[in-house]
Write an enzyme that holds these catalytic residues in place. Structure first.
Site, PDB file in Angstrom:
ATOM      1  N   HIS A  10     -25.027 -46.869  22.299  1.00  0.00           N
ATOM      2  CA  HIS A  10     -25.928 -45.712  22.377  1.00  0.00           C
ATOM      3  C   HIS A  10     -27.271 -46.047  23.034  1.00  0.00           C
ATOM      4  O   HIS A  10     -28.339 -45.758  22.496  1.00  0.00           O
ATOM      5  CB  HIS A  10     -26.160 -45.125  20.990  1.00  0.00           C
ATOM      6  CG  HIS A  10     -25.039 -44.232  20.534  1.00  0.00           C
ATOM      7  ND1 HIS A  10     -24.681 -43.091  21.212  1.00  0.00           N
ATOM      8  CD2 HIS A  10     -24.193 -44.328  19.478  1.00  0.00           C
ATOM      9  CE1 HIS A  10     -23.654 -42.516  20.588  1.00  0.00           C
ATOM     10  NE2 HIS A  10     -23.336 -43.239  19.548  1.00  0.00           N
ATOM     11  N   ASP A  45     -19.104 -44.928  23.738  1.00  0.00           N
ATOM     12  CA  ASP A  45     -20.460 -44.510  23.362  1.00  0.00           C
ATOM     13  C   ASP A  45     -21.504 -45.516  23.839  1.00  0.00           C
ATOM     14  O   ASP A  45     -22.297 -46.056  23.061  1.00  0.00           O
ATOM     15  CB  ASP A  45     -20.570 -44.278  21.848  1.00  0.00           C
ATOM     16  CG  ASP A  45     -20.025 -42.918  21.434  1.00  0.00           C
ATOM     17  OD1 ASP A  45     -19.392 -42.259  22.276  1.00  0.00           O
ATOM     18  OD2 ASP A  45     -20.240 -42.516  20.277  1.00  0.00           O
ATOM     19  N   ASN A  77     -16.714 -40.494  22.727  1.00  0.00           N
ATOM     20  CA  ASN A  77     -16.979 -39.048  22.782  1.00  0.00           C
ATOM     21  C   ASN A  77     -18.304 -38.728  23.461  1.00  0.00           C
ATOM     22  O   ASN A  77     -18.540 -37.577  23.843  1.00  0.00           O
ATOM     23  CB  ASN A  77     -16.936 -38.431  21.381  1.00  0.00           C
ATOM     24  CG  ASN A  77     -18.067 -38.902  20.498  1.00  0.00           C
ATOM     25  OD1 ASN A  77     -18.296 -40.104  20.361  1.00  0.00           O
ATOM     26  ND2 ASN A  77     -18.770 -37.977  19.881  1.00  0.00           N
ATOM     27  N   HIS A  78     -19.177 -39.728  23.675  1.00  0.00           N
ATOM     28  CA  HIS A  78     -20.431 -39.491  24.384  1.00  0.00           C
ATOM     29  C   HIS A  78     -20.324 -39.809  25.873  1.00  0.00           C
ATOM     30  O   HIS A  78     -21.296 -39.582  26.600  1.00  0.00           O
ATOM     31  CB  HIS A  78     -21.570 -40.301  23.755  1.00  0.00           C
ATOM     32  CG  HIS A  78     -22.157 -39.648  22.548  1.00  0.00           C
ATOM     33  ND1 HIS A  78     -23.276 -38.858  22.596  1.00  0.00           N
ATOM     34  CD2 HIS A  78     -21.752 -39.653  21.254  1.00  0.00           C
ATOM     35  CE1 HIS A  78     -23.554 -38.410  21.378  1.00  0.00           C
ATOM     36  NE2 HIS A  78     -22.645 -38.877  20.549  1.00  0.00           N
ATOM     37  N   HIS A  87     -17.372 -45.033  16.377  1.00  0.00           N
ATOM     38  CA  HIS A  87     -17.664 -43.603  16.183  1.00  0.00           C
ATOM     39  C   HIS A  87     -18.541 -43.291  14.980  1.00  0.00           C
ATOM     40  O   HIS A  87     -19.160 -42.238  14.937  1.00  0.00           O
ATOM     41  CB  HIS A  87     -16.341 -42.852  16.091  1.00  0.00           C
ATOM     42  CG  HIS A  87     -16.444 -41.362  16.239  1.00  0.00           C
ATOM     43  ND1 HIS A  87     -17.223 -40.752  17.193  1.00  0.00           N
ATOM     44  CD2 HIS A  87     -15.844 -40.354  15.551  1.00  0.00           C
ATOM     45  CE1 HIS A  87     -17.097 -39.429  17.089  1.00  0.00           C
ATOM     46  NE2 HIS A  87     -16.268 -39.172  16.107  1.00  0.00           N
ATOM     47  N   ASP A 121     -34.748 -28.031  39.901  1.00  0.00           N
ATOM     48  CA  ASP A 121     -35.609 -29.034  40.523  1.00  0.00           C
ATOM     49  C   ASP A 121     -36.401 -29.839  39.501  1.00  0.00           C
ATOM     50  O   ASP A 121     -37.222 -30.670  39.860  1.00  0.00           O
ATOM     51  CB  ASP A 121     -36.573 -28.376  41.515  1.00  0.00           C
ATOM     52  CG  ASP A 121     -37.489 -27.354  40.824  1.00  0.00           C
ATOM     53  OD1 ASP A 121     -37.289 -27.072  39.614  1.00  0.00           O
ATOM     54  OD2 ASP A 121     -38.396 -26.840  41.498  1.00  0.00           O
ATOM     55  N   SER A 168     -38.853 -29.133  37.621  1.00  0.00           N
ATOM     56  CA  SER A 168     -40.301 -28.964  37.701  1.00  0.00           C
ATOM     57  C   SER A 168     -40.906 -28.616  36.350  1.00  0.00           C
ATOM     58  O   SER A 168     -42.117 -28.682  36.182  1.00  0.00           O
ATOM     59  CB  SER A 168     -40.631 -27.848  38.707  1.00  0.00           C
ATOM     60  OG  SER A 168     -40.103 -26.607  38.253  1.00  0.00           O
ATOM     61  N   ASN A 217     -50.629 -18.381  32.555  1.00  0.00           N
ATOM     62  CA  ASN A 217     -51.487 -18.117  33.717  1.00  0.00           C
ATOM     63  C   ASN A 217     -51.042 -16.895  34.517  1.00  0.00           C
ATOM     64  O   ASN A 217     -51.550 -16.644  35.608  1.00  0.00           O
ATOM     65  CB  ASN A 217     -51.543 -19.346  34.634  1.00  0.00           C
ATOM     66  CG  ASN A 217     -50.158 -19.762  35.098  1.00  0.00           C
ATOM     67  OD1 ASN A 217     -49.162 -19.119  34.757  1.00  0.00           O
ATOM     68  ND2 ASN A 217     -50.102 -20.834  35.864  1.00  0.00           N
ATOM     69  N   ASP A 276     -48.469 -16.132  36.341  1.00  0.00           N
ATOM     70  CA  ASP A 276     -47.985 -16.332  37.709  1.00  0.00           C
ATOM     71  C   ASP A 276     -46.491 -16.057  37.834  1.00  0.00           C
ATOM     72  O   ASP A 276     -45.889 -16.330  38.876  1.00  0.00           O
ATOM     73  CB  ASP A 276     -48.276 -17.760  38.177  1.00  0.00           C
ATOM     74  CG  ASP A 276     -47.542 -18.806  37.348  1.00  0.00           C
ATOM     75  OD1 ASP A 276     -46.988 -18.434  36.284  1.00  0.00           O
ATOM     76  OD2 ASP A 276     -47.521 -19.978  37.751  1.00  0.00           O
TER      77      ASP A 276
END
Length: 752
Positions: free
Chosen positions: A189, A216, A248-249, A497, A675, A677, A715, A717
Site C-alpha cells: 500500500h 495491493d 483488489n487495489h 488483503h 486539467d 486546475s 469571486n 467568475d
C-alpha cells in the site's frame, strides 16, 4: 526498608540518626505485596489490551465501510454507463471516459515515450532498456533521496512491463528445486519504507532470493509510484525470480478513492493521464494466482465455493480492467433479472446476515430502522453472479446502487444472473411453466471468479456467504478451504488483503495464512509487517518487522494512546456525518424530550445507523457523557465537533449529506477537472450534483443546489474552486483547535 548501616545526616545544623537496626519484613506481607502488584499489573495490561482491540476494530470497521462506499460509487458509474446512456443521448461523458476510456492514438505507438524530451537539468536516474542491475540500483538510490523518476522512463518501464505480462499465464507455477527459499510478501500500500526494509533484511530480488508480492502495491500510502516502479523494474530484470499477483487495489476505480490516481497526477502533471491509462492496462495483465511446488496456493483475497483453478487458468484476465466494473448487460437481460427478482419476492423468504470471522453481533434495530448492512442507500439487492451448477452456492457480492425511477424505465433489477433457483417460472397462457434459467454469460463467470479471488475473506463458520461487511467477494469457511485444497492436491492457502496486528495470522486449522507487509497501516505503531519464507520442506517461517522513526521512543501505553486517539477521532467524524439519523433514532426513545436515553438504547441506535459492529458500551465514555441518573446525554456525542467554513445558504440537511459523501464528491470532481486546475464550472457542478443526489436517493431541490453553487463561487467568475468547497465540508474537532491555539500562544510567549 534500607540497608543495615547507621548513617548520620546533618540537616540545618541538627544531627538526625537513623535506627541501627532495620526490621526484617514479614514474609507473608512481602508475598501479599507481590500478589497485589501482580494483580494490579494484570488488570492494567488487560485494560490496555482491551483498548488496543477496540482501537483495531474501529480502524477496520471504518476501512471496510469506506470500501462499501467505493463499491456503491462504482455501481452508480456502471448503472449510468450501461443504462442511462441508452435512455438519454446526452449521457454523462465523464463517466464513459472513466470506465471505458478512449485510447489515445499517442498511446498506440510503441515508441511514443521517445517523443518526451528529458531536460539536461533532470538529475534523477536515466534508465536504459533492457534494464541492468545498475539501473535498479540507481532507482533505489534515487527513491531513497526523494527523487522522482522522469515521465519518459515511467512510460517506457510500463510499456516493457506490459509486453512481459502479456506472455505470462493467469496462474504462475514456481518450484523450490531451483532455489533454497521463496519469500512471500503481502500488502504494501505505497509504503516505500517497508519495501526497503524487506530488501535490507531479506536481500534484493535475485536468483538466490526470489520473491512473490501478493498484490495491493498501491493506494493509501504516499509512495505508491515508487513502490510499483521498483517492483516492475525487478520484474523486468529477473522475470524468473520476481513474481507479482494482482490485488483488489490494482484497479483504476479503487485508485480514484484511495490516492494512487491523485498521486500520479500530482507527480506527473503533464503526462499523468497517459501514465494512468498504461497502469490500467498493466494492472489488468497481472497474474491472479501463484502456486509453489503444486502444494501452496497464493492469491490476494481468498476463494469461494465456486473457485475453479482450471477455469481461472483459461480466462482472459485482461478483459477485467476493474473488478468493480460489472459486466455490461443489455436492457433485455435486465428485464429477465427483474422478472426473476419479482418471482422470488413473491415467496416469503428470510435471509439472515452472514457472520464474519471477527464479529458476532445481534440485530438490535428498532422496527423503523431496519435496513440492510449496506446502509441507507444500500437497500437494493446484493450484486452476485453465480454458476447454475449450484443452487445453494454463495456469490460475489457487490452492493448495487439506489436507482431513482426518474433515471430508468424499470426499478433497479436484482443483479443475480441467473437467479438463485433451479428453474424459472414464466407465465404461459393462464398458468406458470417451468423452464431452465438462462446460463450466465461467459464474461459474468470470469468476472465472478476474479472478484472472489481479489475480495474474499476467511471466516470461522462453515460454508460460504456474501461478504457484506466489505461489500464484495465472499466469506469462506474451513470446509470451503478443505474442499479446494483436496480437489487440486494442495496443502496450504496463503492470502493477504487484511491487516493483522502481528503482520500475519493462521486460521482454518493452519490451512490458511494471512500475510500483511505494511507496518503502521492505520497509525504509527498500530501493527507490525511480516513476510514468509518457504523452503523445499514447504514449512512457512515468519519474519516480523516495524518501520519506526518515533515509536521506539514511546512506551507501549503511549503507542496505544496515540492509536486510540486517532481511531476515536475518525469514529467521531463518522457520528457527526450521520447526526440527523442518529438524533432521529435516539429521539424515538426519548419520549419526554429530556435529551437522555439509556445506555442500552444509545448503543442500539448507534449500531442500527452506523452498522460498524463495535463495542459501543465500552466506547461510551469516549463518545458521550452520562447524566446523574446513569442515562446517556446523547447530544454530547457531537459537542466537540463542528463544520469547516460555515455557509449560511446551505441547509443543515444538505450540509450533512455533503459531509457524509465528501469523498465520493471529491472523486467525481476530480474526474470532471480534466486539467487538474482545481476549478470546475458552476454548470458542471450543478449537473454532477443532480446526478449524484439521484444516486444517493436524497431529496434536494434544484433551488438548493443553485444556491449552493452560487455561494461557493466566491469571486463570481463562473468557476468553483472545489478545494475550498471540500474544505468547507469537513469535520473540525474543537479540542484540536483549542490545543493548536494554546500551542501558538505558548510559542508566542516564548518569542516575546
Amino acid at each position: 526498608m534500607g540497608c543495615g548501616t547507621s548513617v548520620a545526616t546533618e540537616t540545618q545544623g541538627k544531627i538526625i540518626e537513623t535506627d541501627d537496626t532495620v526490621k526484617t519484613p514479614c514474609p507473608a506481607l512481602t508475598m501479599k505485596a507481590a500478589v497485589l502488584i501482580q494483580r494490579w499489573y494484570r488488570r492494567y495490561m488487560a485494560r490496555l489490551e482491551m483498548r488496543r482491540r477496540y482501537t483495531w476494530n474501529i480502524f477496520q470497521s471504518i476501512e471496510y465501510a469506506g470500501e462499501q462506499d467505493q463499491l456503491q460509487l462504482s455501481s452508480f458509474f456502471s448503472f449510468m454507463l450501461d443504462n442511462f446512456t441508452q435512455l438519454n443521448e446526452n449521457g454523462p461523458d465523464l463517466i464513459s471516459q472513466l470506465l471505458d476510456p478512449v485510447v489515445d492514438p499517442w498511446l498506440g505507438r510503441e515508441t511514443g515515450y521517445n517523443l518526451i524530451p528529458v531536460p539536461e537539468s533532470y538529475s534523477g536516474p536515466r534508465l536504459s532498456f533492457p534494464l541492468s542491475v545498475s539501473d535498479t540500483s540507481a532507482l533505489l538510490g534515487a527513491f531513497k533521496e526523494q527523487q522522482t523518476l522522469h515521465a519518459r522512463y515511467v512510460l517506457q518501464l510500463l510499456y516493457e512491463t506490459k509486453k512481459l505480462l502479456k506472455q505470462m499465464p493467469n496462474i504462475t507455477h514456481l518450484s523450490t528445486s531451483y532455489t533454497n527459499e521463496i519469500t512471500i510478501c503481502g500488502d504494501l500500500h505505497g509504503r516505500l519504507d517497508d519495501l526497503l526494509l524487506i530488501f535490507y533484511k531479506n536481500g534484493l530480488p535475485s536468483a538466490e532470493t526470489p520473491y512473490v508480492f501478493n498484490g495491493d502495491f498501491v493506494d493509501r500510502g504516499k509512495k505508491s509510484i515508487e513502490v510499483v516502479v521498483l517492483l516492475f523494474a525487478y520484474l523486468l530484470l529477473y522475470p524468473d525470480y520476481m513474481h507479482l499477483n494482482r490485488g483488489n487495489h490494482e484497479d483504476h476505480i479503487m485508485n480514484l478513492r484511495y490516492g494512487f490516481t491523485r498521486e500520479v497526477m500530482q507527480k506527473y502533471k503533464t503526462h499523468g493521464r497517459e501514465i494512468l491509462q498504461l497502469f490500467q492496462d498493466v494492472f489488468s495483465l497481472l497474474p491472479i494466482a501463484t502456486v509453489i511446488d503444486g502444494k501452496i496456493l497464493i492469491v490476494h483475497g481468498g476463494i469461494s465455493d465456486q473457485t475453479n483453478l482450471d477455469f481461472l487458468s483459461s480466462i482472459e484476465r485482461h478483459k477485467v480492467k476493474s473488478a468493480l466494473r460489472f459486466p455490461r448487460r443489455s436492457l433485455e437481460q435486465l428485464d429477465i433479472g427483474q422478472s426473476c427478482s419479482q418471482m422470488k419476492r413473491g415467496r416469503s423468504t428470510a435471509s439472515s446476515r452472514p457472520s464474519s470471522s471477527c464479529s458476532h453481533s445481534k440485530d438490535h434495530r428498532t422496527p423503523s430502522q431496519r435496513k440492510r448492512r449496506c446502509g441507507n442507500r444500500r437497500q437494493d439487492s446484493t450484486v452476485s453472479t453465480s454458476s447454475s451448477s449450484s443452487s445453494s452456492s454463495s456469490s460475489s457480492s457487490l452492493c448495487s446502487p439506489r436507482t431513482p425511477s426518474s433515471l430508468s424505465p424499470h426499478p433497479c433489477p436484482s443483479p443475480r444472473m441467473p437467479c438463485n433457483v433451479n428453474v424459472l417460472q414464466v407465465p404461459f397462457l393462464d398458468s406458470l411453466s417451468s423452464v431452465a434459467p438462462p446460463l450466465p454469460p461467459q464474461q459474468d463467470l470470469e468476472w465472478k471468479q476474479i472478484v472472489d479471488i481479489l475480495w474474499s475473506d476467511p471466516k470461522t463458520q462453515e460454508g460460504c456467504s456474501p461478504n457484506i461487511f466489505r461489500g464484495g467477494g465472499c466469506y469462506f469457511g474451513p470446509d470451503v478451504t478443505q474442499r479446494l485444497l483436496l480437489k487440486h492436491g494442495l496443502q496450504l492457502l496463503i492470502r493477504s488483503h487484511e491487516c493483522k496486528q502481528e503482520g500475519y495470522e493462521l486460521c482454518h486449522g493452519g490451512q490458511v495464512i494471512t500475510i500483511f507487509s505494511a507496518s503502521n497501516y492505520y497509525e504509527e505503531g498500530s501493527n507490525r509487517g511480516a513476510y514468509i519464507k518457504v523452503g523445499r520442506e514447504l514449512v512457512p517461517r515468519f519474519y516480523q518487522y516495524q518501520v519506526s522513526r518515533t515509536t521506539r521512543k514511546l512506551t507501549l501505553t503511549q503507542r496505544v494512546r496515540v492509536a486510540e486517539g486517532s481511531a476515536l477521532k475518525a469514529l467521531k467524524e463518522k457520528l457527526f456525518s450521520h447526526r440527523s439519523e442518529l438524533l432521529s433514532g435516539l429521539q424515538q426513545y426519548d419520549h419526554k424530550n429530556t435529551g437522555n436515553v439509556s445506555v442500552s438504547e444509545w448503543a442500539q441506535v448507534l449500531e442500527s445507523v452506523l452498522r460498524l459492529d463495535l463495542p459501543w458500551r465500552t466506547l461510551r465514555p469516549h463518545l458521550a457523557r452520562l447524566a446523574p441518573d446513569g442515562s446517556v446525554e446523547y447530544k454530547s456525542c457531537f459537542e466537540d465537533m463542528d463544520s469547516g467554513i460555515p455557509l449560511p445558504q446551505v441547509t443543515p440537511n444538505m450540509a450533512e449529506t455533503l459531509f457524509r459523501y465528501r469523498t465520493d464528491i471529491e472523486i467525481i470532481f476530480n474526474i470532471i477537472d480534466k486539467d487538474h486546475s482545481g476549478l470546475i464550472s458552476v454548470e458542471e457542478f450543478r449537473h454532477t450534483w443532480r446526478l449524484f443526489s439521484a444516486h444517493l436517493g436524497v431529496d434536494i431541490d434544484d433551488r438548493a443546489i443553485d444556491d449552493l453553487a452560487r455561494s461557493i463561487d466566491f469571486n463570481k467568475d463562473g468557476s468553483i474552486d472545489f478545494t475550498e468547497f471540500l474544505e468547507a465540508f469537513r469535520v473540525v474537532h474543537k479540542l484540536d483547535n483549542k490545543d493548536q491555539q494554546l500551542n501558538e500562544k505558548m510559542n508566542g510567549d516564548r518569542c516575546s
